[in-house]
Design an enzyme around this catalytic site. Structure first.
Site, PDB file in Angstrom:
ATOM      1  N   CYS A 121     -10.606  -4.402   0.066  1.00  0.00           N
ATOM      2  CA  CYS A 121     -11.672  -3.400  -0.060  1.00  0.00           C
ATOM      3  C   CYS A 121     -12.470  -3.651  -1.342  1.00  0.00           C
ATOM      4  O   CYS A 121     -12.044  -4.394  -2.240  1.00  0.00           O
ATOM      5  CB  CYS A 121     -11.079  -1.995  -0.041  1.00  0.00           C
TER       6      CYS A 121
ATOM      7  N   GLU B 184      -2.996  -4.599  -3.259  1.00  0.00           N
ATOM      8  CA  GLU B 184      -3.518  -5.469  -4.312  1.00  0.00           C
ATOM      9  C   GLU B 184      -3.478  -4.790  -5.669  1.00  0.00           C
ATOM     10  O   GLU B 184      -3.067  -5.368  -6.680  1.00  0.00           O
ATOM     11  CB  GLU B 184      -4.991  -5.832  -4.031  1.00  0.00           C
TER      12      GLU B 184
ATOM     13  N   GLU C 174       0.303   5.228   0.762  1.00  0.00           N
ATOM     14  CA  GLU C 174      -0.652   6.227   1.238  1.00  0.00           C
ATOM     15  C   GLU C 174      -0.229   7.632   0.812  1.00  0.00           C
ATOM     16  O   GLU C 174       0.898   7.858   0.368  1.00  0.00           O
ATOM     17  CB  GLU C 174      -0.760   6.128   2.769  1.00  0.00           C
TER      18      GLU C 174
ATOM     19  N   CYS D  58     -10.656  -2.935  -4.715  1.00  0.00           N
ATOM     20  CA  CYS D  58      -9.702  -3.978  -5.121  1.00  0.00           C
ATOM     21  C   CYS D  58     -10.428  -5.225  -5.619  1.00  0.00           C
ATOM     22  O   CYS D  58      -9.989  -5.871  -6.574  1.00  0.00           O
ATOM     23  CB  CYS D  58      -8.770  -4.323  -3.972  1.00  0.00           C
TER      24      CYS D  58
ATOM     25  N   ASN E 279       0.838  -1.198   0.000  1.00  0.00           N
ATOM     26  CA  ASN E 279       0.000   0.000   0.000  1.00  0.00           C
ATOM     27  C   ASN E 279       0.875   1.252   0.000  1.00  0.00           C
ATOM     28  O   ASN E 279       1.948   1.277   0.617  1.00  0.00           O
ATOM     29  CB  ASN E 279      -1.021   0.000   1.141  1.00  0.00           C
TER      30      ASN E 279
ATOM     31  N   CYS F 192      -4.135   0.638  -2.564  1.00  0.00           N
ATOM     32  CA  CYS F 192      -3.938  -0.606  -1.816  1.00  0.00           C
ATOM     33  C   CYS F 192      -2.884  -1.489  -2.478  1.00  0.00           C
ATOM     34  O   CYS F 192      -2.640  -1.406  -3.686  1.00  0.00           O
ATOM     35  CB  CYS F 192      -5.243  -1.397  -1.749  1.00  0.00           C
TER      36      CYS F 192
HETATM   37  N1  THU Z   1      -5.182  -1.620   2.507  1.00  0.00           N
HETATM   38  C1  THU Z   1      -4.609  -2.388   1.544  1.00  0.00           C
HETATM   39  O1  THU Z   1      -3.557  -2.061   1.000  1.00  0.00           O
HETATM   40  N2  THU Z   1      -5.242  -3.544   1.198  1.00  0.00           N
HETATM   41  C2  THU Z   1      -6.355  -4.037   1.811  1.00  0.00           C
HETATM   42  O2  THU Z   1      -6.819  -5.117   1.458  1.00  0.00           O
HETATM   43  C3  THU Z   1      -7.000  -3.270   2.885  1.00  0.00           C
HETATM   44  C4  THU Z   1      -6.432  -1.923   3.157  1.00  0.00           C
HETATM   45  C5  THU Z   1      -4.468  -0.397   2.927  1.00  0.00           C
HETATM   46  C6  THU Z   1      -5.060   0.906   2.492  1.00  0.00           C
HETATM   47  C7  THU Z   1      -4.535   1.852   3.562  1.00  0.00           C
HETATM   48  O3  THU Z   1      -3.227   2.255   3.231  1.00  0.00           O
HETATM   49  C8  THU Z   1      -4.441   0.984   4.807  1.00  0.00           C
HETATM   50  O4  THU Z   1      -4.417  -0.363   4.340  1.00  0.00           O
HETATM   51  C9  THU Z   1      -5.577   1.163   5.801  1.00  0.00           C
HETATM   52  O5  THU Z   1      -6.800   0.992   5.191  1.00  0.00           O
END
Ligand code: THU
Length: 128
Positions: free
Chosen positions: A86, A55, A44, A89, A42, A53
């Site tokens: 999410c 994925e 941010e 994704c 991920n 994310c």
């Molecule tokens: N996140 C992912 O990268 N993949 C997931 O399946 C769930 C959430 C990340 C997004 C964000 O940076 C952090 O996790 C919190 O939601």
């Protein structure tokens, strides 16, 4: 390919997560039908909506390298329960019809079909 290879790649890439806002690191690794692995973490952003994310980073890296046929994707996080992707994704997984989704933490791996995670993903859209 062994699950462990894919899993290792996801955990390794998770270490590169840029998650200063949530402190929640996620790793993913997608396997192409011809046996290659692309991973993601991920990433941010201060403008929260721009966060992407793990994925999608993995899948988009594979697509950018010319791959669109995938056999499975692994998603890992250091959580009590195996992580759950999410909705966005899941929709991206549906775009590329990734048949198997493995969701894991340090102790447990759960296997899902895409249909279980996102039923009727394309039904009715553009008359499909
Ligand atoms: N996140 C992912 O990268 N993949 C997931 O399946 C769930 C959430 C990340 C997004 C964000 O940076 C952090 O996790 C919190 O939601």
């Amino acid at each position: 390919m062994e699950d462990s290879h894919l899993m290792h790649s996801a955990w390794q890439t998770r270490a590169n997560a840029h998650a200063p806002y949530s402190q929640f690191q996620v790793g993913a690794a997608v396997e192409t039908c011809d046996g290659k692995v692309f991973s993601g973490c991920n990433v941010e952003n201060l403008s929260f909506g721009l966060t992407i994310c793990a994925e999608r980073v993995a899948i988009f890296s594979a697509v950018a390298a010319g791959h669109r046929d995938f056999s499975r994707i692994v998603v890992v996080a250091d959580t009590d329960q195996p992580i759950s992707p999410c909705g966005a994704c899941r929709q991206v997984m549906a775009e590329f019809s990734i048949p198997e989704v493995i969701l894991a933490n340090r102790h447990q791996q759960l296997r899902f079909t895409l249909e279980e995670l996102l039923p009727r993903a394309s039904t009715g859209i553009l008359n499909r």
